[in-house]
Scaffold this motif. Structure first.
Motif, mmCIF file in Angstrom:
data_model
loop_
_atom_site.group_PDB
_atom_site.id
_atom_site.type_symbol
_atom_site.label_atom_id
_atom_site.label_comp_id
_atom_site.label_asym_id
_atom_site.label_seq_id
_atom_site.Cartn_x
_atom_site.Cartn_y
_atom_site.Cartn_z
ATOM 1 N N ALA A 46 0.838 -1.208 0.000
ATOM 2 C CA ALA A 46 0.000 0.000 0.000
ATOM 3 C C ALA A 46 0.870 1.255 0.000
ATOM 4 C CB ALA A 46 -0.930 -0.010 1.208
ATOM 5 N N ILE A 47 1.929 1.253 0.813
ATOM 6 C CA ILE A 47 2.825 2.410 0.884
ATOM 7 C C ILE A 47 3.518 2.622 -0.464
ATOM 8 C CG2 ILE A 47 4.952 3.273 1.921
ATOM 9 C CD1 ILE A 47 4.065 1.938 4.535
ATOM 10 N N ALA A 48 4.004 1.526 -1.059
ATOM 11 C CA ALA A 48 4.691 1.633 -2.358
ATOM 12 C C ALA A 48 3.753 2.170 -3.436
ATOM 13 C CB ALA A 48 5.250 0.272 -2.766
ATOM 14 N N ALA A 49 2.502 1.703 -3.428
ATOM 15 C CA ALA A 49 1.538 2.164 -4.429
ATOM 16 C C ALA A 49 1.237 3.641 -4.256
ATOM 17 C CB ALA A 49 0.258 1.337 -4.326
ATOM 18 N N LYS A 50 1.114 4.074 -3.012
ATOM 19 C CA LYS A 50 0.817 5.488 -2.761
ATOM 20 C C LYS A 50 2.003 6.372 -3.120
ATOM 21 C CE LYS A 50 -2.556 4.562 0.891
ATOM 22 N NZ LYS A 50 -2.851 4.640 2.339
ATOM 23 N N GLU A 51 3.226 5.876 -2.854
ATOM 24 C CA GLU A 51 4.415 6.652 -3.235
ATOM 25 C C GLU A 51 4.510 6.780 -4.752
ATOM 26 O OE1 GLU A 51 7.576 4.523 -1.392
ATOM 27 O OE2 GLU A 51 7.351 5.546 0.556
ATOM 28 N N ALA A 52 4.148 5.710 -5.475
ATOM 29 C CA ALA A 52 4.160 5.763 -6.934
ATOM 30 C C ALA A 52 3.132 6.759 -7.447
ATOM 31 C CB ALA A 52 3.878 4.377 -7.507
ATOM 32 N N LEU A 53 1.981 6.808 -6.801
ATOM 33 C CA LEU A 53 0.956 7.779 -7.191
ATOM 34 C C LEU A 53 1.420 9.200 -6.927
ATOM 35 C CD1 LEU A 53 -2.272 6.008 -5.838
ATOM 36 C CD2 LEU A 53 -1.708 6.416 -8.232
ATOM 37 N N ALA A 54 2.048 9.382 -5.752
ATOM 38 C CA ALA A 54 2.513 10.718 -5.391
ATOM 39 C C ALA A 54 3.587 11.213 -6.361
ATOM 40 C CB ALA A 54 3.056 10.703 -3.963
ATOM 41 N N ALA A 55 4.409 10.301 -6.866
ATOM 42 C CA ALA A 55 5.463 10.692 -7.803
ATOM 43 C C ALA A 55 4.899 11.213 -9.116
ATOM 44 C CB ALA A 55 6.389 9.507 -8.062
ATOM 45 N N ARG A 56 3.665 10.824 -9.438
ATOM 46 C CA ARG A 56 3.042 11.281 -10.675
ATOM 47 C C ARG A 56 2.437 12.670 -10.556
ATOM 48 N NH1 ARG A 56 -1.014 6.632 -11.203
ATOM 49 N NH2 ARG A 56 -2.246 8.411 -11.940
ATOM 50 N N GLY A 57 2.275 13.124 -9.330
ATOM 51 C CA GLY A 57 1.680 14.454 -9.143
ATOM 52 C C GLY A 57 0.501 14.383 -8.198
#
Length: 570
Positions: free
Chosen positions: A364-375
């Motif tokens: 869950a943390i990795a997925a949210k970090e990936a989303l945050a990296a997109r903007g």
């Protein structure tokens, strides 16, 4: 607490258990402390209680928000903090924390309302053995100690007891306390019995110089409690049919080990006995064979999980609170444990559950970090990330089955009078509780095919590439789709199961030698669908009849574990 779901009740139970257990573990490991330190710890808990009462009065749920979030994370639950259910849960959590604080305050001053698990075990062993086995002095002390009554919890705040200066101090410590229902001293009481001090109501409820430690009665002056002999075992089955191992396990009485109890139950079921062990019962070998085929595999899985988590301890030592805690562990076992490399049980079930929790959180943390990296990230995307990271846990039906299996074993031992109480009585769920558990479960086990069936019918076996060995793959799904039958019911069909009445072709699903249906309600007569007639099912049946075959599908073998065709077919 009817306004709470079963899931929320479980969460609150685990929260209370965790907070008490953590406090107890910390206290057990601390160095000896002063009387002032004991008083300060009790005062701290009272201050906590004042804060929680104020929060209850104002409806302030902030004191329990973080504890609930953390416990929900550990249990794999998702809390919607914008819903009315959350407000009800948090309000009850305030009350639970208030109760926990009261309990911790009592324990800070040495007051425990329940006997320890070890003491209960000693009592069980004692009642099963002869008092003469103890030395005379030890036996006298033991009987007297068992007769000591626990102090009234309501009197704790009104007693003040000085600390004993040292374990080696020769002078006796003066003890004063309120005496309720005081009786005259028996004429047989030893002359050197310690006198009971008169009540001293001059002590204030709280003193900086006195810790609130309850008095302990002298063993010599305490009245002796009569020994309560355990009832004789009442085993009403033919033990000569049992294996030597099973008979030896039953001979242990209350000391029968956890795994042994399961195995005895399994052996009795294999012999064809029912679950009414309170009375003599008939034995039906056919039912035993059916139990082996349909239930033994799942029963063994339940046994292995319970023994793994609780340990292979003597059955009578198991406490229902332990069982309640294990249920929360079983509920969180990954659905595909043992089938995926990252979900193998290598160090026990508890470790497996904890690893699954950690993997879920990390994903869950990795997925949210990936989303945050997109903007910019929307709340819907964050929620989706949490949901996608969820590791499927055991289905509710599987969880309930494991719990009920342990309860059946406990009921058996209690009926045989090998134990006094069944600690697994808690493994019982009402219909409403079961519905509540299943309400939030996504069940895709019997979803309709919808348009996906067209892709299935486009497979080679339905496009003219069908040899005799493929007949089960061709006819099985078609009959299931058009007649509503289970796989096993279809695969065990024979020519003699087909007939006609008033010109209407039908086939019969029934129990007979070599055939099995799920229940007597499953026995029925089903009209052959016109599409099946059009596709040539009746000609196929007639061909098998001319060949004098007993089955339609000749090349199918039964599986070794369940003795069913569908075991290998699926």
């Amino acid at each position: 607490m009817q306004h709470l779901s079963a899931e929320h009740v479980s969460l609150l139970s685990e929260l209370a258990r965790f907070q008490i257990a953590a406090h107890e573990a910390a206290r057990a490991r601390t160095e000896p402390r002063s009387e002032a330190a004991a008083n300060f710890a009790a005062q701290t808990e009272r201050a906590t209680q004042d804060m929680l009462r104020r929060a209850l009065a104002l409806g302030d749920r902030a004191p329990v928000t973080n504890p609930l979030r953390e416990m929900a994370r550990r249990l794999g639950m998702t809390l919607d903090e914008t819903s009315s259910d959350w407000r009800a849960l948090a309000f009850e959590a305030l009350r639970v924390k208030l109760d926990v604080s009261r309990e911790r305050e009592r324990r800070e001053v040495g007051t425990y309302d329940e006997a320890t698990t070890i003491f209960r075990s000693v009592m069980a062993n004692r009642s099963a053995s002869h008092a003469a086995a103890l030395p005379r002095t030890a036996s006298q002390f033991y009987d007297a100690a068992l007769a000591v009554q626990a102090p009234d919890a309501t009197a704790v705040s009104s007693m003040a007891v000085p600390f004993t200066p040292s374990a080696t101090t020769p002078t006796e410590t003066e003890v004063t306390c309120h005496i309720q229902n005081q009786t005259e001293t028996s004429r047989d009481e030893p002359e050197n019995a310690a006198p009971i001090a008169e009540p001293n109501r001059s002590h204030p409820p709280l003193s900086q110089n006195h810790a609130l430690i309850p008095p302990v009665a002298s063993p010599e002056s305490a009245p002796k409690a009569p020994a309560m002999p355990r009832e004789e075992p009442r085993i009403l089955i033919d033990q000569s049919l049992l294996s030597d191992k099973a008979r030896a396990a039953l001979a242990k009485g209350p000391n029968i080990e956890f795994r042994e109890a399961f195995d005895v139950y399994f052996e009795l079921k294999e012999l064809g006995y029912g679950d009414l062990f309170e009375s003599r019962q008939k034995r039906f070998p056919d039912k035993g064979a059916n139990w082996v085929r349909s239930s033994r595999g799942n029963a063994r899985k339940a046994r292995d999980i319970w023994v793994d988590v609780l340990g292979n301890q003597p059955f009578h030592q198991i406490d229902w609170t332990e069982v309640d805690g294990v249920l929360n562990v079983i509920r969180r076992i990954p659905k595909y444990h043992g089938k995926k490399k990252n979900l193998l049980n290598t160090q026990g079930v508890r470790d497996l559950v904890e690893r699954a929790d950690e993997q879920e959180l990390a994903m869950a943390i990795a997925a949210k970090e990936a989303l945050a990296a997109r903007g910019k990230v929307t709340p819907a995307e964050l929620e989706r990330a949490d949901l996608d990271a969820k590791i499927p846990r055991l289905r509710v039906a599987t969880f309930l089955r494991h719990g009920r299996m342990a309860n059946r074993v406990g009921k058996m031992l209690k009926a045989m009078k090998l134990i006094e109480e069944n600690p697994f009585e808690i493994c019982f769920w009402t219909n409403d509780e079961e519905k509540a558990l299943k309400a939030n479960e996504e069940d895709r086990s019997r979803m309709l095919w919808d348009d996906k069936i067209q892709k299935f019918f486009a497979s080679p076996v339905y496009q003219g590439q069908c040899e005799e060995k493929d007949y089960p793959l061709f006819w099985g799904p078609l009959i299931a789709r058009l007649a509503g039958c289970r796989a096993e019911e279809i695969l065990q069909l024979g020519p003699e199961d087909f007939g006609s009445e008033n010109g209407i072709a039908y086939f019969t699903v029934c129990n007979m030698t070599g055939n099995h249906v799920k229940s007597t309600a499953g026995e029925r007569r089903i009209a052959v669908h016109p599409k099946l007639v059009e596709l040539g099912l009746l000609q196929f049946v007639e061909m098998r009849r001319r060949q004098k075959q007993s089955r339609l599908f000749l090349d199918l073998n039964r599986g070794k574990s369940k003795d069913t065709f569908s075991e290998l077919y699926e």
